[in-house]
Design an enzyme around this catalytic site. Structure first.
Site, mmCIF file in Angstrom:
data_model
loop_
_atom_site.group_PDB
_atom_site.id
_atom_site.type_symbol
_atom_site.label_atom_id
_atom_site.label_comp_id
_atom_site.label_asym_id
_atom_site.label_seq_id
_atom_site.Cartn_x
_atom_site.Cartn_y
_atom_site.Cartn_z
ATOM 1 N N LYS A 66 0.818 -1.222 0.000
ATOM 2 C CA LYS A 66 0.000 0.000 0.000
ATOM 3 C C LYS A 66 0.853 1.274 0.000
ATOM 4 O O LYS A 66 0.461 2.283 -0.583
ATOM 5 C CB LYS A 66 -0.965 -0.003 1.191
ATOM 6 C CG LYS A 66 -2.083 -1.026 1.036
ATOM 7 C CD LYS A 66 -3.074 -0.965 2.181
ATOM 8 C CE LYS A 66 -4.051 -2.130 2.092
ATOM 9 N NZ LYS A 66 -5.034 -2.136 3.165
ATOM 10 N N GLY A 127 -3.578 -0.443 17.936
ATOM 11 C CA GLY A 127 -2.726 -0.584 16.758
ATOM 12 C C GLY A 127 -2.443 0.770 16.129
ATOM 13 O O GLY A 127 -3.221 1.721 16.309
ATOM 14 N N MET A 214 -10.938 -5.600 13.002
ATOM 15 C CA MET A 214 -10.795 -5.454 11.543
ATOM 16 C C MET A 214 -10.566 -6.805 10.872
ATOM 17 O O MET A 214 -10.787 -6.955 9.681
ATOM 18 C CB MET A 214 -9.637 -4.514 11.218
ATOM 19 C CG MET A 214 -9.948 -3.066 11.471
ATOM 20 S SD MET A 214 -8.706 -2.054 10.640
ATOM 21 C CE MET A 214 -9.213 -0.428 11.171
HETATM 22 P P1 NDP Z 1 0.323 -3.298 10.121
HETATM 23 O O1 NDP Z 1 1.286 -4.423 9.980
HETATM 24 O O2 NDP Z 1 0.567 -2.018 9.418
HETATM 25 O O3 NDP Z 1 0.188 -2.934 11.694
HETATM 26 C C1 NDP Z 1 0.059 -3.948 12.645
HETATM 27 C C2 NDP Z 1 -0.224 -3.317 14.018
HETATM 28 O O4 NDP Z 1 -0.490 -4.386 14.937
HETATM 29 C C3 NDP Z 1 0.949 -2.531 14.595
HETATM 30 O O5 NDP Z 1 0.452 -1.407 15.271
HETATM 31 C C4 NDP Z 1 1.575 -3.545 15.575
HETATM 32 O O6 NDP Z 1 2.236 -2.930 16.669
HETATM 33 C C5 NDP Z 1 0.343 -4.255 16.078
HETATM 34 N N1 NDP Z 1 0.608 -5.601 16.604
HETATM 35 C C6 NDP Z 1 1.094 -6.664 15.927
HETATM 36 N N2 NDP Z 1 1.158 -7.757 16.714
HETATM 37 C C7 NDP Z 1 0.723 -7.360 17.952
HETATM 38 C C8 NDP Z 1 0.555 -8.028 19.193
HETATM 39 N N3 NDP Z 1 0.861 -9.313 19.329
HETATM 40 N N4 NDP Z 1 0.044 -7.325 20.241
HETATM 41 C C9 NDP Z 1 -0.274 -6.020 20.100
HETATM 42 N N5 NDP Z 1 -0.116 -5.322 18.941
HETATM 43 C C10 NDP Z 1 0.358 -5.993 17.878
HETATM 44 O O7 NDP Z 1 -1.101 -3.933 9.757
HETATM 45 P P2 NDP Z 1 -2.376 -3.184 9.139
HETATM 46 O O8 NDP Z 1 -2.565 -1.917 9.884
HETATM 47 O O9 NDP Z 1 -2.278 -3.148 7.672
HETATM 48 O O10 NDP Z 1 -3.551 -4.229 9.482
HETATM 49 C C11 NDP Z 1 -3.999 -4.429 10.812
HETATM 50 C C12 NDP Z 1 -5.129 -5.456 10.839
HETATM 51 O O11 NDP Z 1 -6.251 -4.954 10.152
HETATM 52 C C13 NDP Z 1 -4.777 -6.793 10.169
HETATM 53 O O12 NDP Z 1 -5.348 -7.835 10.959
HETATM 54 C C14 NDP Z 1 -5.471 -6.715 8.838
HETATM 55 O O13 NDP Z 1 -5.816 -7.996 8.367
HETATM 56 C C15 NDP Z 1 -6.706 -5.893 9.190
HETATM 57 N N6 NDP Z 1 -7.270 -5.160 8.035
HETATM 58 C C16 NDP Z 1 -8.554 -5.443 7.678
HETATM 59 C C17 NDP Z 1 -9.135 -4.775 6.617
HETATM 60 C C18 NDP Z 1 -10.538 -5.122 6.246
HETATM 61 O O14 NDP Z 1 -10.991 -4.677 5.184
HETATM 62 N N7 NDP Z 1 -11.264 -5.868 7.043
HETATM 63 C C19 NDP Z 1 -8.416 -3.752 5.844
HETATM 64 C C20 NDP Z 1 -7.089 -3.496 6.331
HETATM 65 C C21 NDP Z 1 -6.538 -4.198 7.386
HETATM 66 P P3 NDP Z 1 3.767 -2.384 16.545
HETATM 67 O O15 NDP Z 1 3.670 -1.051 15.869
HETATM 68 O O16 NDP Z 1 4.223 -2.296 17.951
HETATM 69 O O17 NDP Z 1 4.514 -3.402 15.730
#
Ligand code: NDP
Length: 272
Positions: A66, A127, A214
């Site tokens: 993206k 997040g 999400m």
């Molecule tokens: P990113 O990889 O950009 O961000 C992931 C986030 O999750 C970060 O803030 C990360 O924290 C946090 N994180 C990861 N693992 C953990 C954990 N074990 N405990 C706490 N925090 C955690 O992902 P996206 O923002 O692109 O996507 C996020 C979610 O949204 C995904 O599950 C994706 O599938 C879903 N999504 C759904 C959509 C839909 O249409 N339904 C559209 C877009 C996304 P840190 O910064 O500390 O690493």
């Protein structure tokens, strides 16, 4: 002749976008072909250009491209500019590339479809990744009383809050800073993907509060299962996926599809 669209990602085989867009096309009588295209991790731009050369009119973009898609665009919508990420590309006139981000409006439409209002409410977003960046402006435009972003890496949540401070009342921090109760808690972490639950305290929801994840799947996510134990109403991200796709379809075809039957189709396909 049918026009070509696709979703570009890596991995992409699991994508539900072809099913959704083919259903929209059938419903609206639009002649189009929509496929899932695997782009090499180091070859996103080449994959997009090859798709355009083969007659492609537009694409959805998913993980992990993206931001690369954002960098490729000649023109951006305001919401894509703010998000710093593009999930919808249009192959415009003279090869010019237009980029938009429909994730945030998709989330908002899904919340509306579930009668979840944000005005005057306390909203918690877990997040601080790409999905949150895309969602913040549409969420803040609804004028919640407060929007708190909590992230494992607190500095990222604080930076996001600073970036969007001109749009509405938003603060950011780490899980240690989490206190109070919320009318709506949105899980936008990828923790659900690995079946993990972020460290959340008991009593997080106001009475009648809503938990939104999400992510979606056959079974409720761990976060939604936990939210049920906290007496919150629960909604998963399947509707967001369909709504963001509907907005992309509208951008490409200038026709707004009905999302209710496509949500039902997708749910049925998942549980089959
Ligand atoms: P990113 O990889 O950009 O961000 C992931 C986030 O999750 C970060 O803030 C990360 O924290 C946090 N994180 C990861 N693992 C953990 C954990 N074990 N405990 C706490 N925090 C955690 O992902 P996206 O923002 O692109 O996507 C996020 C979610 O949204 C995904 O599950 C994706 O599938 C879903 N999504 C759904 C959509 C839909 O249409 N339904 C559209 C877009 C996304 P840190 O910064 O500390 O690493």
């Amino acid at each position: 002749m049918s026009e070509r669209y696709c979703v570009l990602g890596n991995p992409v085989a699991h994508s539900k976008s072809p099913l959704i867009h083919q259903a929209f096309a059938a419903q609206t009588g639009q002649l189009l072909e929509y496929t899932a295209e695997l782009a090499p991790l180091d070859g996103f731009e080449a994959a997009w250009r090859a798709f355009c050369e083969s007659g492609g009119r537009g694409a959805n973009v998913t993980v992990p491209f993206k931001q690369e898609a954002f960098a490729l665009c000649d023109t951006l919508s305001e919401r894509a500019r703010r998000a710093g990420a593009v999930n919808t590309l249009i192959n415009g006139q003279n090869g010019r590339i237009y980029g938009d981000n429909t994730d945030g409006i998709g989330l908002l439409r899904d919340l509306t479809a579930h009668d979840v209002a944000l005005a005057g409410k306390r909203v918690l977003v877990l997040g601080a990744g790409g999905a949150v960046r895309g969602a913040l402006a549409p969420l803040l435009a609804e004028r919640p009383d407060e929007l708190l972003i909590i992230n494992r890496t607190g500095a990222k949540a604080e930076a996001l809050a600073r970036d969007f401070a001109d749009v509405g009342a938003v603060r950011g921090g780490s899980y240690d800073a989490l206190e109070g109760t919320f009318d709506l808690v949105i899980n936008a972490t990828s923790a659900s993907l690995s079946g993990e639950l972020p460290p959340l305290p008991e009593g997080l929801f106001t009475p009648g509060g809503v938990a939104y994840d999400m992510m979606y799947g056959v079974e409720p996510t761990v976060f939604l299962q936990w939210a049920k134990t906290q007496k919150a109403a629960t909604v998963d991200g399947l509707g967001m996926l369909v709504e963001q796709a509907a907005e992309a379809f509208f951008l490409w075809r200038n026709v707004r599809p009905e999302t209710v039957p496509v949500r039902a189709l997708l749910r049925e396909t998942l549980t089959r």
